[in-house]
Design an enzyme around this catalytic site. Structure first.
Site, PDB file in Angstrom:
ATOM      1  CG  ASP A  84      -5.012  -1.425  -4.594  1.00  0.00           C
ATOM      2  OD1 ASP A  84      -3.861  -1.029  -4.854  1.00  0.00           O
ATOM      3  OD2 ASP A  84      -5.625  -1.122  -3.548  1.00  0.00           O
ATOM      4  N   GLY A 178      -5.191   1.836   5.977  1.00  0.00           N
ATOM      5  CA  GLY A 178      -6.105   1.895   7.111  1.00  0.00           C
ATOM      6  C   GLY A 178      -5.941   3.176   7.909  1.00  0.00           C
ATOM      7  CG  ASN A 231     -10.474   0.939   0.317  1.00  0.00           C
ATOM      8  OD1 ASN A 231     -11.674   1.059   0.091  1.00  0.00           O
ATOM      9  ND2 ASN A 231      -9.934  -0.213   0.656  1.00  0.00           N
ATOM     10  CB  THR A 232      -9.504   3.761   5.122  1.00  0.00           C
ATOM     11  OG1 THR A 232      -8.625   2.656   4.907  1.00  0.00           O
ATOM     12  CG2 THR A 232     -10.029   3.716   6.548  1.00  0.00           C
TER      13      THR A 232
END
Length: 288
Positions: A84, A178, A231-232
């Site tokens: 990534d 994020g 992800n976050t």
């Protein structure tokens, strides 16, 4: 056991659903994501940032961990391990270490240099049977030190990279890594539509998938987004479940400090999120 992401992404693009890239950080993350996708029969891409690879003691160890865990649990769904936001050198190292898919993020270079480096890495990846993603227009926020203000990509520049033969394309459309700020303007669907037109229907990637309203992501999927990175959200549910275990006194029970007990609620929370997302969010359940 591990496969290129090309086939799963192309099937998703044709079927108007998306493949999730869930980023991994350690054994708990790998187990939870693989078990969740196996339970729902969903293909999956395991994302590894360069920072996470370093944390997991290198690219080769990350590949070996995934392979061994897949074998231990008898995982049958298609799984790709994907670099990534890879650098030029990082992409080469990941290919050498056995990654089945890589991303080259050349968005911070002038477009001519991005195109030149992308072409070289596309040729290298394809010579090894590996899928490759490239990026045009930075993604907002910060991920492992990669910072961008969230530019909106130029559709003509997207077309230039797509014409090199890239398998799927990350293009900035206002998305952010994020947590999303309260004043976030949302995804730019006009630009998304134009990018899809200019690239002749190239499968597109939505980075910063955590925190975007689900209806907005679902609309993007109908418009050509075939890979969504998460992800976050996994990090947040893991942290929340671990915090609750400690605050509820779990750590004070007999052997409650054992890491197998301490980390289990967080891992279970990740698996639950994965199962929910592939069924209700991305539509990839039963597509393995």
């Amino acid at each position: 056991m591990l496969v290129s992401a090309t086939e799963m992404i192309n099937k998703a693009h044709e079927g108007h659903y998306a493949i999730a890239q869930f980023n991994i950080n350690n054994m708990e993350w790998i187990k939870a994501i693989l078990l969740g996708c196996e339970a729902k029969k969903s293909p999956v891409i395991l994302g590894v940032s360069e920072g996470a690879a370093k944390y997991m003691c290198g690219y080769k160890n990350a590949v070996d961990m995934v392979k061994n865990i897949m074998e231990f649990y008898g995982i049958t769904v298609p799984v790709a391990i994907h670099l990534d936001h890879g650098t030029y050198e990082g992409a080469k190292k990941a290919i050498e270490a056995g990654f089945t898919s890589v991303m080259f993020d050349g968005s911070h270079y002038p477009i001519e240099e991005n195109i030149a480096k992308s072409k070289e890495l596309i040729d290298l990846a394809h010579s090894k049977g590996i899928s490759i993603e490239c990026e045009v227009g930075g993604i907002g926020g910060e991920e492992d030190g990669v910072v961008s203000a969230g530019e909106v990509a130029d559709p003509k520049e997207c077309a230039a990279v797509a014409d090199l033969g890239v398998d799927f394309l990350a293009a900035g459309i206002g998305n952010i890594h994020g947590k999303y700020p309260a004043d976030w303007a949302g995804l730019n669907f006009d630009v998304l539509k134009e990018i899809q037109n200019q690239t002749n229907g190239k499968p597109l990637v939505l980075h910063g998938g955590s925190g975007i309203p689900q209806e907005m992501v679902k609309e993007a999927i109908t418009m050509g987004v075939s890979k969504v990175n998460v992800n976050t959200e996994c990090q947040i549910v893991f942290a929340d479940a671990t915090k609750k275990y400690i605050e509820d006194g779990g750590i004070d029970k007999p052997k409650g400090y054992d890491p197998r007990k301490l980390l289990k609620p967080g891992a279970d929370a990740i698996q639950a999120l994965v199962e929910d997302y592939v069924v209700n969010f991305f539509g990839s359940a039963d597509k393995a």
